[in-house]
Design a protein around this motif. Structure first.
Motif, mmCIF file in Angstrom:
data_model
loop_
_atom_site.group_PDB
_atom_site.id
_atom_site.type_symbol
_atom_site.label_atom_id
_atom_site.label_comp_id
_atom_site.label_asym_id
_atom_site.label_seq_id
_atom_site.Cartn_x
_atom_site.Cartn_y
_atom_site.Cartn_z
ATOM 1 N N ASP A 159 -18.816 6.660 -51.215
ATOM 2 C CA ASP A 159 -20.270 6.622 -51.035
ATOM 3 C C ASP A 159 -20.688 7.612 -49.954
ATOM 4 O O ASP A 159 -21.787 8.139 -49.972
ATOM 5 N N VAL A 160 -19.787 7.795 -49.003
ATOM 6 C CA VAL A 160 -20.071 8.659 -47.854
ATOM 7 C C VAL A 160 -18.885 9.589 -47.628
ATOM 8 O O VAL A 160 -17.737 9.155 -47.734
ATOM 9 N N VAL A 161 -19.167 10.859 -47.351
ATOM 10 C CA VAL A 161 -18.101 11.769 -46.937
ATOM 11 C C VAL A 161 -18.469 12.350 -45.575
ATOM 12 O O VAL A 161 -19.542 12.932 -45.408
ATOM 13 N N LEU A 162 -17.594 12.136 -44.610
ATOM 14 C CA LEU A 162 -17.814 12.673 -43.265
ATOM 15 C C LEU A 162 -17.010 13.963 -43.126
ATOM 16 O O LEU A 162 -15.813 13.983 -43.416
ATOM 17 N N VAL A 163 -17.677 15.036 -42.750
ATOM 18 C CA VAL A 163 -17.007 16.333 -42.619
ATOM 19 C C VAL A 163 -16.994 16.732 -41.148
ATOM 20 O O VAL A 163 -18.043 16.965 -40.554
ATOM 21 N N GLU A 164 -15.802 16.768 -40.579
ATOM 22 C CA GLU A 164 -15.674 17.166 -39.168
ATOM 23 C C GLU A 164 -15.260 18.625 -39.072
ATOM 24 O O GLU A 164 -14.274 19.038 -39.655
ATOM 25 N N THR A 165 -16.058 19.421 -38.346
ATOM 26 C CA THR A 165 -15.663 20.815 -38.075
ATOM 27 C C THR A 165 -15.866 21.126 -36.607
ATOM 28 O O THR A 165 -16.868 20.727 -36.022
ATOM 29 N N VAL A 166 -14.941 21.865 -36.053
ATOM 30 C CA VAL A 166 -15.098 22.295 -34.667
ATOM 31 C C VAL A 166 -16.222 23.318 -34.620
ATOM 32 O O VAL A 166 -16.294 24.215 -35.452
#
Ligand SMILES: Nc1nc2c(ncn2[C@@H]2O[C@H](COP(=O)(O)OP(=O)(O)OP(=O)(O)O)[C@@H](O)[C@H]2O)c(=O)[nH]1
Ligand SMILES: [Mg+2]
Length: 339
Positions: A159-166
């Motif tokens: 349902d949710v996608v969390l995208v972590e980028t520096v």
């Protein structure tokens, strides 16, 4: 259909049954699902030729997951915050995907190992998919690999996608283009206020999170941000007033407020038609990146079979001007005819 991947890596040299993998990714057997998702995202990471078939099968799943970007300076607390948000979404019964993307290095580095440790709270939860991804195979970099990985995670019911980028240089701008809602994290003592202004962070943030609020100086960061926001015209942009939330991710404090602001921003996006606009812009970037790669490949083919050399010789001999030669090249590339 069984396709054989011609990629050089050992993991993709195995025979691929793409429809089976896609079915397993969307299936109800957790172990198979996790493995299929991992395998499909590896194909994305490697820019495998099998992606054409994968994406054709995944097209109906597009756009289902809410994509939330988290960006900010190294060490600001992105992974810790991601971990806290994952837990909060799980409490709501939502299935969650996490993509930790390293846009700066072509290989997964040591930092991602740390992420894995921080996220191990969720390691045995089959409602959570966590994946580190380098965009080494992709000429289009993030703009291409991330939507494809998001599509895989959507197919797996996220349902949710969390995208972590520096947030280094251009990266936070890129992640903002990929996400429905972008969280920009800051922390006291990192000179972030000034960095924010420099890096154009003000333009990309939908929500500011001032993390490490247990440390001295958090209120100063909030005040500086508020001041900078008041100088910009962002506040009047379609009526979204960028909120600032203080958190202590290490203790899970402030997570509910962050979640509420994400929700509120989502409602605002949907209500103003901006969600659709953002997603179309994203798809346009992706299509363009793929098309350019195809064209670049074909121009490369023409170089290899001397067609370009032939045109160049005619330009040198004065038989053709360079514009006419370029027109011929474009025609050859798009019509697949020999110039
Ligand atoms: N005091 C304090 N420390 C925190 C807080 N949140 C995270 N940390 C610590 O800050 C350090 C960096 O946290 P990460 O979550 O790895 O930061 P990151 O932004 O993901 O780092 P990179 O992925 O390396 O860019 C860790 O040692 C955390 O324990 C907080 O709210 N307060
Ligand atoms: Mg991290």
């Amino acid at each position: 259909m069984v396709a054989v991947d011609s990629s050089v890596t050992a993991r993709s040299r195995r025979v691929l049954d793409v429809p089976l993998l896609v079915a397993q990714a969307g299936g109800d057997q957790p172990a198979l699902r996790a493995r299929a998702v991992a395998r499909l995202i590896s194909l994305v990471e490697d820019a495998s030729p099998a992606l054409r078939e994968v994406m054709a099968l995944l097209a109906p799943c597009a756009g289902q997951a809410r994509v939330i970007g988290l960006t900010g300076s190294p060490g600001v607390g992105k992974s810790t915050s991601t971990n806290v948000l994952v837990a909060a979404y799980r409490r709501q019964g939502k299935r969650v995907g996490v993509l930790a993307i390293d846009p700066s290095s072509p290989f997964s580095g040591g930092a991602l190992l740390g992420d894995r440790v921080r996220m191990q709270d969720h390691a045995t939860d089959d409602g959570v998919f966590i994946r580190s991804m380098a965009s080494r195979g992709h000429l289009g970099g993030l703009s291409w690999a991330t939507p494809q990985a998001v599509r895989v995670l959507s197919a797996a019911g996220c349902d949710v996608v969390l995208v972590e980028t520096v947030g280094v240089g251009q990266a936070e701008v890129d992640v903002a283009a990929l996400a429905d809602t972008t969280l920009v994290l800051l922390a006291p003592g990192m000179g972030d206020g000034i960095q924010a202004a420099k890096a154009g962070i003000l333009e990309v943030a939908d929500v500011f999170v001032v993390n490490k609020a247990d440390r001295e100086g958090a209120d100063t960061v909030v005040r500086d941000l508020r001041h900078m926001l008041s100088l910009g015209d962002r506040r009047t942009d379609g009526g979204w007033r960028v909120p600032i939330v203080k958190t202590v991710a290490a203790k899970g404090e402030g997570a509910d407020e962050v979640l509420a602001e994400i929700e509120r921003h989502g409602d605002w996006l949907a209500g103003t038609g901006r969600l659709e606009l953002r997603r179309r812009k994203r798809a346009a970037d992706e299509v363009e990146a793929i098309a350019l790669t195809v064209l670049r490949g074909r121009i490369g083919d023409l170089r290899d079979n001397d067609a370009l050399a032939g045109l160049a010789a005619r330009v040198v001999a004065g038989e053709l001007d360079p514009y006419a030669a370029a027109d011929e090249l474009v025609r050859a590339v798009t019509m697949k005819v020999r110039p």
